[in-house]
Each structure stands twice: as C-alpha cells, then as structure tokens.
Design an enzyme around this catalytic site. Structure first.
Site, PDB file in Angstrom:
ATOM      1  N   HIS A 196       0.850  -1.191   0.000  1.00  9.48           N
ATOM      2  CA  HIS A 196       0.000   0.000   0.000  1.00  9.48           C
ATOM      3  C   HIS A 196       0.889   1.245   0.000  1.00  9.48           C
ATOM      4  O   HIS A 196       1.869   1.308   0.750  1.00  9.48           O
ATOM      5  CB  HIS A 196      -0.892  -0.009   1.245  1.00  9.48           C
ATOM      6  CG  HIS A 196      -1.972   1.022   1.235  1.00  9.48           C
ATOM      7  ND1 HIS A 196      -1.725   2.368   1.403  1.00  9.48           N
ATOM      8  CD2 HIS A 196      -3.320   0.896   1.076  1.00  9.48           C
ATOM      9  CE1 HIS A 196      -2.868   3.029   1.362  1.00  9.48           C
ATOM     10  NE2 HIS A 196      -3.855   2.156   1.159  1.00  9.48           N
ATOM     11  N   CYS A 234      -3.854   2.567  -4.133  1.00  5.71           N
ATOM     12  CA  CYS A 234      -4.877   3.356  -3.457  1.00  5.71           C
ATOM     13  C   CYS A 234      -4.973   4.724  -4.110  1.00  5.71           C
ATOM     14  O   CYS A 234      -4.044   5.527  -4.013  1.00  5.71           O
ATOM     15  CB  CYS A 234      -4.555   3.490  -1.974  1.00  5.71           C
ATOM     16  SG  CYS A 234      -5.772   4.458  -1.069  1.00  5.71           S
ATOM     17  N   HIS A 263      -7.721   0.067  -4.105  1.00  6.90           N
ATOM     18  CA  HIS A 263      -8.546   0.879  -3.220  1.00  6.90           C
ATOM     19  C   HIS A 263      -8.978   2.094  -4.034  1.00  6.90           C
ATOM     20  O   HIS A 263      -8.122   2.835  -4.530  1.00  6.90           O
ATOM     21  CB  HIS A 263      -7.765   1.359  -2.002  1.00  6.90           C
ATOM     22  CG  HIS A 263      -7.380   0.274  -1.049  1.00  6.90           C
ATOM     23  ND1 HIS A 263      -6.701   0.532   0.133  1.00  6.90           N
ATOM     24  CD2 HIS A 263      -7.580  -1.059  -1.074  1.00  6.90           C
ATOM     25  CE1 HIS A 263      -6.508  -0.604   0.778  1.00  6.90           C
ATOM     26  NE2 HIS A 263      -7.032  -1.585   0.058  1.00  6.90           N
ATOM     27  N   ASP A 308     -12.951   2.624  -0.669  1.00  2.57           N
ATOM     28  CA  ASP A 308     -12.105   2.911   0.483  1.00  2.57           C
ATOM     29  C   ASP A 308     -12.855   3.826   1.447  1.00  2.57           C
ATOM     30  O   ASP A 308     -14.082   3.837   1.472  1.00  2.57           O
ATOM     31  CB  ASP A 308     -10.787   3.504  -0.003  1.00  2.57           C
ATOM     32  CG  ASP A 308      -9.640   3.287   0.961  1.00  2.57           C
ATOM     33  OD1 ASP A 308      -9.860   2.693   2.025  1.00  2.57           O
ATOM     34  OD2 ASP A 308      -8.523   3.705   0.646  1.00  2.57           O
ATOM     35  N   HIS A 309     -12.141   4.607   2.201  1.00  3.44           N
ATOM     36  CA  HIS A 309     -12.742   5.425   3.256  1.00  3.44           C
ATOM     37  C   HIS A 309     -14.048   6.088   2.809  1.00  3.44           C
ATOM     38  O   HIS A 309     -14.146   6.584   1.696  1.00  3.44           O
ATOM     39  CB  HIS A 309     -11.774   6.531   3.690  1.00  3.44           C
ATOM     40  CG  HIS A 309     -10.483   6.017   4.220  1.00  3.44           C
ATOM     41  ND1 HIS A 309      -9.410   6.843   4.449  1.00  3.44           N
ATOM     42  CD2 HIS A 309     -10.067   4.770   4.559  1.00  3.44           C
ATOM     43  CE1 HIS A 309      -8.400   6.135   4.910  1.00  3.44           C
ATOM     44  NE2 HIS A 309      -8.771   4.867   4.984  1.00  3.44           N
ATOM     45  N   TYR A 322     -14.801   4.269   8.163  1.00  5.13           N
ATOM     46  CA  TYR A 322     -15.215   2.902   7.882  1.00  5.13           C
ATOM     47  C   TYR A 322     -16.648   2.608   8.321  1.00  5.13           C
ATOM     48  O   TYR A 322     -16.951   1.520   8.807  1.00  5.13           O
ATOM     49  CB  TYR A 322     -14.239   1.914   8.527  1.00  5.13           C
ATOM     50  CG  TYR A 322     -12.921   1.877   7.799  1.00  5.13           C
ATOM     51  CD1 TYR A 322     -12.762   1.137   6.628  1.00  5.13           C
ATOM     52  CD2 TYR A 322     -11.826   2.620   8.263  1.00  5.13           C
ATOM     53  CE1 TYR A 322     -11.559   1.131   5.940  1.00  5.13           C
ATOM     54  CE2 TYR A 322     -10.615   2.611   7.576  1.00  5.13           C
ATOM     55  CZ  TYR A 322     -10.494   1.859   6.429  1.00  5.13           C
ATOM     56  OH  TYR A 322      -9.309   1.857   5.753  1.00  5.13           O
TER      57      TYR A 322
END
Length: 351
Positions: A196, A234, A263, A308-309, A322
């Site tokens: 990552h 990501c 991501h 993702d977030h 999350y």
C-alpha cells in the site's frame, strides 16, 4: 473485478449481515487483529475468521493487513525472527485459501489525518488532512486510528529518532531486503503481495516515506520482477499529491499485471495542498473516478477492488472512515461504472 470491503472482525459495528446486503459484494478484506505485529497468527484464529465470513456467503481471499514490525523496517533488533514469522504467516494464510495480502512500509504511523469528524458543506463528516493542523501536532502525545496505540511516548520518540537517523536510503535498503526475503515464499504459495502506498505520500514529523510516486514505485517493483510482488494501488493515498496521475498509474502498472488490489476513493485537494476526503462521486473531489475505473477495465483488471474510506452520513456513528452507508454507496457507484464499461465493450455503445 471482485468487489470486496474491509471488515474489522467481530467487533466491527458494520456486520457481515449488513455487508452481504450490498449489491455485488463478494467478500471482505480482514485480518487477525489480536496478535501483536511480528508474531505468528494462530491457525485456529485464521480458520475461525474464515468460517465466520463464509457462513455469511462471503469470501476471505484478501488479508488487510499483515503488519510489518518496526524492527524489520529499521533493520535492527529481532528483524530476522520477525521475517521468519512473516513468512510463516504467508504460508498459513495461503493454506486457508488467501490469495492476496496487503501490507505497508510506513514508518511508525499508518495513514494520518488531522481531523476525524470534520463537517462538510452537505452536513456529512469526513476525514481530513489540514497542513496547518499537522504542523502543530506532537505525535508523542496523541493517537489516531491507523496508529499503533501500544507505543508509549518514550517509544514513539525513540522510533522517530531512529528513523531520522536511518534516513530515506536506509529505509529503501531495508524494504529491498524485506521484499527479497518474503517474495520467494509468496510466489511458492501463489499469494500476491500488494504494498500500500504511503498515506499521505510525503514525509511526516521528520521521518521518511518512500512509496509515494511513480519514480519510487518503479524502483520498488524492480526489487523483484514477478507479479506476486505488486501494488495495493490506493487512489486516495497517491491522489493526495497533485503530481500523481492516478489513471496513468493504473494503466502503466495494470498493463504490467502489477496491481493485485485496488482501493478506490476520492479526495478534494485544497489550495495549500491539504485535502478532505469526499464522496466517491467524481465531481465531489479532485479525482476522476470514471477515468480510474476505465483504466482498470481497459487493462483487463481481474483483481480485488474495494471502496475505500467513506464519510459518516445519515447520522451513522462508527469507526472513522469505515462506516457502512457511504462505503456501500461507493461500492454501488463503482459497480455502476463497471457495468457501463462492460456493456460499452460488448455493444460498442452505452444503452
């Protein structure tokens, strides 16, 4: 493309019962969270986790993450022991059917934000990184999600000093050693290791970060020329820096089959280089999510992808970044783009 979502285990307020209701969701990315970094995960814990997930009609083919102990990153202490433990974790996870392991090489601090519940104009709350805030932060006196809370202030201070002494080239050397040690095992087990990128992709608190841009990713991938040594690409992490062209990076590394896990999320870059996390919708941030997804589609991506977030919306309370609702919306948005791309490929026109 296999749509999955991150799940933090039985203590996660976002339950597997809810996750399975998200359209197109095939599995979760998860981990054994009660074992300290550097230690071997009990096989019983791995299999219990898998059983619980599969009981809900989902798969456990991705582990996010197997943490890399600081001794490995610093090349000191028990690094040799921890490397052997890491190899054993790869073997054990492979025997349980895991196909992909996400990890990172960020010194001391994982993803870093300055505010966790920043109100946005639409009334939602999001993770943000304001440079003015970060300049005032003392990492020895605070803790944020993503950081290892087990360190005392004195230990944090010692680690910061050690990394400052090690420097960027020292960190590169230790990452190269780590890759050379684990990748033969990963290849033998047919497990794809996706590193990552650093989040955000620049030095923090005077310590180096190195997985930050195209030049550095090229250097990283040259350490071991095999698809099992790949990326968890990501978009939000790399996309915090304006110079990182995410669709270009996806096309470049996707064509080389070096992306094993994606991501996808959006960020809104502010004038001073700070950023706010936004909804996944392209117009809400600085990244073109359609072009990112098209790059994955055009390069024949068959790996794992997750929203993702997410923001906190509709009054939801939970782990910052999350929650369920906004990540579910993100998954639906990404699946919608993918379906349109699939139909365009088949028919030549959008219906």
């Amino acid at each position: 493309m296999k749509m999955i979502i991150r799940w933090y285990g039985k203590d996660d307020p976002v339950t597997l019962e809810y996750i399975r209701q998200i359209p197109g969701m095939t599995g979760v990315a998860t981990a054994v969270y009660d074992v300290a970094p550097g230690n071997v995960w009990p096989m019983e814990s791995i299999l219990d986790l898998k059983t619980e997930i599969e009981k809900h009609g989902l798969t456990m083919e991705v582990i996010e993450s197997v943490p890399v102990h600081e001794d490995i990153k610093l090349g000191c202490g028990k690094c040799e022991e921890y490397i052997e433990n890491y190899k054993e974790n790869i073997r054990r996870l492979a025997s349980a059917g895991v196909k992909c392991i996400c990890y990172n090489f960020m010194p001391v601090f994982d993803w870093t934000r300055s505010r966790l519940h920043q109100p946005l104009a639409d009334g939602s709350e999001a993770l943000v990184y304001y440079k003015e805030d970060v300049e005032k932060m003392d990492p020895r006196k605070m803790s944020l999600p993503g950081w290892d809370a087990s360190y005392s202030p004195d230990e944090i201070n010692g680690l910061i000093n050690a990394y400052q002494k090690l420097g960027e080239e020292g960190l590169w050397k230790n990452l190269a050693w780590f890759v050379s040690e684990i990748m033969p095992v990963a290849k033998e087990c047919d497990v794809y290791m996706g590193i990552h990128p650093d989040d955000p992709p620049w030095p923090l608190f005077g310590i180096p970060r190195i997985v930050t841009n195209e030049k550095n990713i090229d250097r990283l991938l040259d350490f071991y020329d095999d698809p099992h040594h790949g990326l968890t690409l990501c978009s939000g992490s790399l996309g915090c820096a304006r110079e990182n062209d995410i669709p270009k990076l996806v096309r470049k590394y996707g064509a080389k089959h070096r992306i094993c896990f994606a991501h996808v999320r959006n960020v809104k870059i502010l004038e001073d280089g700070s950023f706010e996390e936004s909804s996944h919708l392209s117009k809400d941030g600085s990244l073109d999510i359609y072009e990112i997804m098209k790059a994955y589609h055009d390069t024949g991506f068959h790996g794992y992808i997750r929203p993702d977030h997410g923001r906190m919306i509709w009054g939801e309370q939970g782990r910052p970044g999350y929650g369920l609702f906004d990540r579910a919306l993100g998954a639906a948005y990404l699946n919608g783009i993918w379906e349109a791309l699939e139909k365009e490929k088949t028919d030549g026109t959008l219906e």
